[in-house]
Structures are given as C-alpha cells and as structure tokens.
Enzyme design. Structure first.
Site, mmCIF file in Angstrom:
data_model
loop_
_atom_site.group_PDB
_atom_site.id
_atom_site.type_symbol
_atom_site.label_atom_id
_atom_site.label_comp_id
_atom_site.label_asym_id
_atom_site.label_seq_id
_atom_site.Cartn_x
_atom_site.Cartn_y
_atom_site.Cartn_z
ATOM 1 C CB SER A 1 -0.958 0.013 1.192
ATOM 2 O OG SER A 1 -0.236 0.045 2.407
ATOM 3 C CG HIS A 2 2.028 3.345 2.418
ATOM 4 N ND1 HIS A 2 1.012 2.541 2.861
ATOM 5 C CD2 HIS A 2 1.602 4.612 2.582
ATOM 6 C CE1 HIS A 2 0.013 3.292 3.301
ATOM 7 N NE2 HIS A 2 0.344 4.551 3.150
ATOM 8 C CG ASP B 1 -4.059 -2.201 2.791
ATOM 9 O OD1 ASP B 1 -3.436 -2.560 1.777
ATOM 10 O OD2 ASP B 1 -3.646 -2.394 3.945
#
Ligand code: NDP
Ligand code: PYC
Length: 346
Positions: free
Chosen positions: A48-49, A189
């Site tokens: 997600s990052h 997410d």
C-alpha cells in the site's frame, strides 16, 4: 507467487521511479528521496506504500498542488526542537534535511523533536523510525492524513488514518519497529481493494447511512472506522493534536478542506521524537537494552512474532533476489504513465 504479481529488478524499479518523477518535473532531491522510500517499502512488501505511491506523486504534479522543486528550510528553534518547513514539497526531502539536526539534539539533550510543516505526505513512517533506531536512538513518529475516519460512536469522518510508529534500537540486529494506521485499515489498502474489486474486511468501514459495509466504494462514500473502538479513536485524536495544533499545522479535517476535491495526498505536518538511551542511563544503557532483548525473547519464545519481522524477511528475500514482487496492475499503470511521459522503461 500469484499471477497478480510481477517480479521487477531493484535497479529497474529505482530507474523507473526516478525517471518518472524527473520527467514529471520533480527536482533531483525529491525524485531521489521519493524513489528511495517507495522502493524500500516495495522491497519489504508493503504494497500500500510501495511503488503504487508513485502514482499519487505524479497526480500531485498533474493537479498543480505540490511544489516539485521545493527546498526545505531547517529552523533550529530551541535546544531540543528543530522545525523543517517543507514549503509545499513532499515530506521526505524535509525529513532528510531535519534528521541530522534531530539526532544531534537528541544526543545533547536526551530527547528532541522534529516538526515537519507544510508537506504533502504519502509515505509509511517505519523507514523514518528505523533510520533513527539504527543510530541507537528510540523513535516515535506520528502524522495525520485526510478526514476519512469516524470517531468511535460517530458516523461522520473527523480523523485521518493517522499512523503511529515506534522504533527501538537492538544492537547487532534490525530494530524493533511497529507502524500502523489508527484506522482499522489504511486508506492505501482501501484503494488497492477498489482497484482489485475485492471486499474489505468486516469492521473496517460504514456506508453513507452509517451501516457497516465491506464494499470499498461505499466505504469511500461513508467513513472508515478506527481500530480497537474507543481506544483507537482516542489515539487518533491524540495524533491529530500532536501533529496538528502542537506544531501549528493542519488537522485531517483541515487537510481535506485544503484538498478542495483535488483528491490528492494529504497536506499537513509530522512530528518525530527521538530519545537517547545513553543520556537517560549513561553506562547502564547497554544492560538496559539487554533487558529489552529479554522482552523480545519472551514474545518470540512462545511462537508469537514481533512487528516488522514479516518486513525484514521480505527485505532479505528482495535483497537476495535483487528483485521484488509488485502488483501487475500497478506496474501496468506506471508503464502507461512512463509512455505518456515518453520514458523508455526497459
Ligand atoms: P499493518 O496492519 O499492515 O501493520 C501494522 C504493524 O503491525 C506492522 O508493524 C506489522 O509488521 C505489525 N503486524 C502485523 N501483523 C502482525 C502480527 N500478526 N504480529 C505482530 N505484528 C504484526 O499496517 P497498516 O495497514 O495499519 O499501515 C500500513 C502502512 O500505512 C504503515 O506503514 C503506515 O505508516 C502507513 N500509513 C501512512 C499514512 C500517512 O498518512 N502517511 C496514513 C496511514 C497509514 P509487519 O510490517 O512486519 O507485518
Ligand atoms: O494509507 O491511509 C493511508 C495513507 C494516507 C496517506 C498516505 N497513506
């Protein structure tokens, strides 16, 4: 590895990130610090990052929000306080500018704080606390985001996803680090679930009528929930205060108002605190760090895992392979962006 993922060489990922950001208009400093952060996150399989966040950085320029060449300004405000004005740039170059001053001050005073102001912020916090813990210091980092999260007992967004991160040095080992959103699920997410058309875990969101939902589109129209009910809600409020009013920067509600429908990453501040065990303990620091080790052994000795253990294992795999898994749809989109910017990707 599932068909949804493709392996990309670390060098190729770095080249792709830097060339995309430079072609889009970021300065070398920003292109380097952003790429380093997302590649490190991807190597640790923090999807997600990871590379996915390059898309957010390109959107920031396309929508005219960020100053892509902003030079952070460091202000030595007090014996234990350093402030860095990111001047509407991305937070990471400001962190780099402030880090040496923060660690120096922590060693002199035993405790010091770095306030980053006026930054666009998209990144995970663990790379920052890990850097500080690698220098033998204890670290805490907090930041707000956009108001997407309802308080416990409420139904309208007030809080951001407000991550809380902690790092503890472990001589000869990777530091003990945790880093989590105070929302039940990170916004990143939710966005990945939307792209993949997958339902959210139960208990993470409510729809616009305040009813529980697992539909990511309905969650975006409604509100996300904090983890741990009233406990996560109180932690999230604390983070709003520490990274907002305490350092003279936006709360999550103010950040989303400033966004004004542009739908880019949040704009606000970040607070990072460093503590020096040697200043607290002198010669006794080493024995007391060993007592920390006894705590970790008691956790792992019963088969429980420490936070960050999954990341460190993923990192070791990526380092050995010289490559890392990336969601295929993320790479496809980055390659389309590269073609638009007329960059050769292979
Ligand atoms: P996760 O729920 O994925 O992980 C939270 C932490 O718990 C990690 O340190 C993780 O370690 C650890 N952990 C997970 N499962 C276990 C387990 N079974 N036993 C022990 N430890 C465990 O994090 P989130 O989804 O909440 O957040 C993801 C990222 O999003 C964070 O890095 C955060 O900084 C970032 N974020 C950034 C925001 C911003 O505004 N910049 C806003 C919100 C989030 P491990 O990694 O090893 O699994
Ligand atoms: O995943 O919640 C999130 C997030 C917000 C800003 C950057 N990441």
């Amino acid at each position: 590895m599932s068909d949804d993922f493709e392996m990309i060489a670390t060098d190729e990922a770095r080249a792709l990130g830097e060339s995309l950001l430079l072609a889009a208009g970021y300065s070398e400093d920003h292109a380097r610090t952003i790429t380093d952060c997302v590649v490190r996150a991807q190597m640790d399989e923090c999807h997600s990052h990871g590379l996915y966040r390059l898309i957010s950085c390109l959107d920031l320029i396309e929508r005219g929000k960020v100053d892509p060449a902003a030079t952070p300004v460091v202000e030595d405000r007090a014996p234990a306080i350093v402030r860095v004005d990111a001047r509407r740039g991305v937070s990471l170059a400001a962190f780099e500018a402030g880090l040496p001053v923060l660690t120096e001050k922590a060693r002199q005073s035993g405790i010091a704080a770095l306030a980053i102001n006026n930054c666009f912020h998209f990144s995970a916090l663990w790379p920052e606390v890990e850097r500080i813990a690698d220098e033998g210091l204890v670290a805490i980092a907090v930041t707000v985001s956009h108001a997407w999260v309802a308080p416990a007992g409420g139904s309208r967004p007030v809080f951001g996803t407000n991550p809380f991160s902690f790092g503890w040095p472990r001589p000869g080992k990777h530091p003990f680090v945790f880093d989590f959103a105070t929302s039940a699920i990170a916004r990143g997410d939710i966005e990945l679930h939307r792209r993949m058309k997958l339902p959210l875990p139960e208990g993470t969101a409510i729809d616009a009528d305040g009813e529980p939902t697992t539909d990511p589109d309905k969650a975006v129209e409604g509100a996300m929930l904090t983890f741990g009910g009233h406990k996560g809600s109180a932690l999230s409020a604390m983070i709003e205060l520490l990274a907002g009013p305490l350092i003279g920067d936006f709360t999550s509600a103010e950040s989303i108002a400033f966004d004004d429908g542009a739908k880019v990453v949040p704009f606000h501040g970040e607070l990072i605190i460093a503590l020096d065990p040697a200043s607290f303990l002198g010669q006794a620091a080493s024995d007391n760090l060993k007592r920390g080790e006894a705590l970790f052994e008691a956790v792992e000795g019963q088969g429980a895992r420490l936070p960050a253990a999954r990341r460190y294992r993923a990192r070791a795999r990526s380092e050995k392979a010289g490559a890392m898994p990336v969601r295929r749809n993320v790479l496809d989109e980055l390659r389309v962006r590269a073609a638009t910017l007329e960059i050769k990707t292979r």
